[in-house]
Scaffold this motif. Structure first.
Motif, short mmCIF file in Angstrom:
data_model
loop_
_atom_site.label_atom_id
_atom_site.label_comp_id
_atom_site.label_asym_id
_atom_site.label_seq_id
_atom_site.Cartn_x
_atom_site.Cartn_y
_atom_site.Cartn_z
N HIS A 98 0.83 -1.20 0.00
CA HIS A 98 0.00 0.00 0.00
C HIS A 98 0.86 1.26 0.00
CE1 HIS A 98 -3.50 -2.44 0.26
NE2 HIS A 98 -3.33 -2.82 1.53
N GLU A 99 1.86 1.21 0.84
CA GLU A 99 2.76 2.37 0.92
C GLU A 99 3.54 2.54 -0.39
OE1 GLU A 99 4.30 5.75 2.49
OE2 GLU A 99 2.73 4.45 3.34
N ASN A 102 1.34 4.24 -3.00
CA ASN A 102 1.24 5.68 -2.75
C ASN A 102 2.49 6.41 -3.23
OD1 ASN A 102 -1.32 6.14 -1.61
ND2 ASN A 102 -0.67 5.23 0.33
N ASN A 125 -9.33 -1.13 -1.88
CA ASN A 125 -8.76 0.12 -1.35
C ASN A 125 -8.98 1.28 -2.33
OD1 ASN A 125 -7.31 -0.81 1.17
ND2 ASN A 125 -6.32 -2.12 -0.36
N TYR A 127 -6.89 4.98 -3.30
CA TYR A 127 -5.65 5.75 -3.13
C TYR A 127 -5.83 7.12 -3.79
CZ TYR A 127 -3.82 1.04 -2.34
OH TYR A 127 -3.61 -0.24 -1.89
#
Length: 606
Positions: A98-99, A102, A125, A127
């Protein structure tokens, strides 16, 4: 013919001033009228067409700039969905992935100035990087993307609010959306949206908004406005406009439409944005479109009137000023025609008549200079002939006396005296004919040969002379007695009385270079000092020399007969000895019959 017509005709014929005035007026009005007619019937149409084409091209170029922006955003989306790290992070469900997503999205967002934010949705998710939107007006239909297989989908401009620090500012975004497809499994992995500020589009065309009451905007294929300087109009539709139907249905890249809106004639200029179904449209009134042409006509008419008035005034002034000095100039020229070369025109003017008077005065002055020069050259020529006369002691008497001595010497068997007297007779033979100033190079060489024979008797055979003369040169005409003074100069500076001294060797070469005859005389003597070289071309006379007053006289005669660009050049050779280079026109030549002709001193002929 009536008496009034006769008076008018006489008025024109008798006055040169009036003739000039009539001619000037005709020359002014005829071309001006002709040009004005052509302009009204042809040029106005041409200028109008060119102006419209220029406006079309400007709109087309603005559309091309927008195409470039759209393509760069599309390229960015391609880079995102094909990025290996991005796809791998999407497949992973870990916190680190996830990081990583991003970071990847943030990197793409910050490296492209046009992009405001990137919005990514997956099954699990959401973003978002870049601008933080706090309000989004409904307008994006996600179903348009669901029907695709990864193709680009452009969404119209909608108003949003973006959080800036502790407040919010309104903006207008248009967006690019597309599905993210795994190229290996062809599975749908999510949807990405790239938001772009509408002012990016405005910056591409706002420089074209220079006319009063003009309008420029971008709309989609349905007529909905995508970009406009007035943000309140964004989202409205142009379907009800007079020009809308033809513009929206047009298939050509660019064009223009004339229409009337509220009794005002206008022109709609449009161009397609090929990357999307959008069109860039510019509306301008005909009044402004043709404003510059109308102003040009007005200024031209004012300029023509002013030009005519000023020209007539100038013609009146100059026609009165021309006649009087022209009469004076005519009288002076008549005197010059009668042979008075001392006349001068006194005209205190700085115009063309003054220049004409000055040119006449300069011409008369140069004619006087030419006459004086010819007189001086003739005087110098006569002086040279007199000097030759003074250098000879009754050549005819000497010729006959020496001829008697020669035969007496032959009878008594004295060959040396006979040879010396024979050579001297041949020298005098050239000097007897004073009226013949030009002889052939062959005769001049014979003269030098006889001169050397006499000098060898004097110096006990200490002089060797070599002739290297191209046969083409033998029949060239040259001034009489130019080689003997040069050879004599070599003897004066090169011969030594010492019995052990090596013989003096003199070389005479001649060839043709272009239109000139070049004669080179070289010796192996000790050379000439710089002081003596400087004195050679002085005009002091030396009556002790047999030639026409030495080398200076030779140089002067060549320039007199042939021109200032011809003459002789004297200097020391690089190793030992002296050289003299003679340059004269080639004159009359006979056809060549062979190569160089080499002759040693002592032979009877070349």
């Amino acid at each position: 013919m009536k008496s009034g017509d006769k008076m008018r005709t006489s008025w024109i014929r008798k006055s040169f001033r009036n003739k000039l005035l009539v001619i000037f007026i005709l020359l002014i009005f005829i071309p001006i009228g002709f040009i004005y007619i052509i302009y009204n019937n042809v040029m106005k149409s041409i200028i109008t067409t060119k102006y419209s084409e220029s406006a079309k091209q400007s709109v087309y170029e603005a559309g091309s700039n927008i195409d470039f922006i759209i393509d760069s955003i599309a390229d960015l989306s391609d880079m995102v969905v094909t990025n290996r790290d991005f796809i791998e992070s999407l497949k992973s469900s870990s916190t680190e992935s996830h990081e990583e997503l991003n970071n990847i999205l943030r990197n793409f967002c910050t490296t492209n100035e046009e992009v405001e934010s990137i919005y990514l949705t997956t099954k699990h998710n959401i973003y978002n990087v870049g601008a933080s939107k706090t309000y989004v007006k409904q307008g994006i239909d996600i179903n348009d993307i669901d029907k695709t297989h990864g193709e680009l989908v452009w969404f119209d401009t909608i108003p949003v609010k973006v959080k800036i620090l502790s407040g919010e500012i309104p903006k207008n975004y248009f967006s690019l959306g597309r599905k993210i497809i795994d190229l290996n499994s062809l599975k749908d992995m999510g949807t990405i949206f790239i938001d772009v500020d509408e002012t990016i589009l405005e910056d591409s065309y706002k420089s074209l908004i220079t006319e009063e009451n003009s309008e420029l905007f971008i709309c989609n294929e349905k007529g909905q406005i995508i970009s406009h300087p007035n943000k309140e109009i964004i989202g409205k539709n142009i379907e009800e406009k007079n020009y809308a139907k033809e513009v929206l249905s047009a298939k050509i890249d660019m064009g223009s439409i004339e229409f009337t809106d509220d009794n005002v004639e206008k022109v709609c200029i449009y161009s397609n944005i090929t990357s999307t179904d959008w069109k860039i449209v510019k509306i301008v009134t005909k009044e402004y479109l043709y404003k510059e042409i109308t102003n040009m006509q007005r200024y031209m008419l004012i300029g023509v009137i002013i030009y005519i008035v000023i020209t007539i005034i100038i013609c009146l002034f100059f026609s009165s000023q021309i006649s009087k000095p022209m009469v004076s100039m005519r009288n002076m020229m008549k005197k010059a025609e009668d042979g008075d070369l001392h006349v001068r025109i006194n005209i205190d003017r700085i115009d063309e008549l003054g220049e004409l008077g000055n040119s006449f005065n300069n011409m008369i002055g140069k004619m006087n200079e030419v006459v004086d020069k010819l007189v001086e050259e003739e005087r110098i020529k006569k002086e040279l002939e007199l000097e030759t006369l003074h250098a000879q002691i009754n050549p005819h008497f000497l010729y006959n006396t020496l001829n008697t001595i020669k035969w007496m010497a032959k009878i008594q068997g004295d060959k040396s005296v006979s040879n010396a007297v024979t050579s001297l007779i041949k020298l005098l033979r050239v000097s007897i004919n004073l009226g013949k100033e030009m002889i052939t190079l062959e005769d001049e060489v014979d003269y030098v040969k006889n001169y050397i024979k006499i000098q060898n008797l004097r110096f006990n055979e200490k002089v060797n002379i070599i002739y290297n003369i191209h046969e083409d040169c033998l029949n060239c005409s040259i001034p009489k007695l130019i080689l003997q003074p040069i050879v004599e100069n070599s003897l004066i500076y090169g011969i030594r009385e010492d019995e052990e001294e090596e013989p003096l060797e003199i070389s005479i070469k001649a060839c043709i270079e272009g239109e000139n005859l070049i004669i080179l005389v070289e010796d192996n003597g000790p050379g000439i000092s710089e002081e003596d070289l400087e004195k050679i071309f002085t005009k002091e006379k030396d009556v002790n020399k047999f030639s026409k007053v030495g080398l200076n006289n030779v140089n002067e005669r060549i320039k007199l007969y042939c021109g200032e660009e011809y003459g002789i050049k004297i200097g020391n050779r690089s190793e030992i000895g002296t050289y003299v280079k003679v340059t004269i026109p080639r004159g009359i030549m006979r056809k060549p019959t062979g190569d160089f002709l080499v002759d040693k001193e002592g032979d009877e002929s070349l």
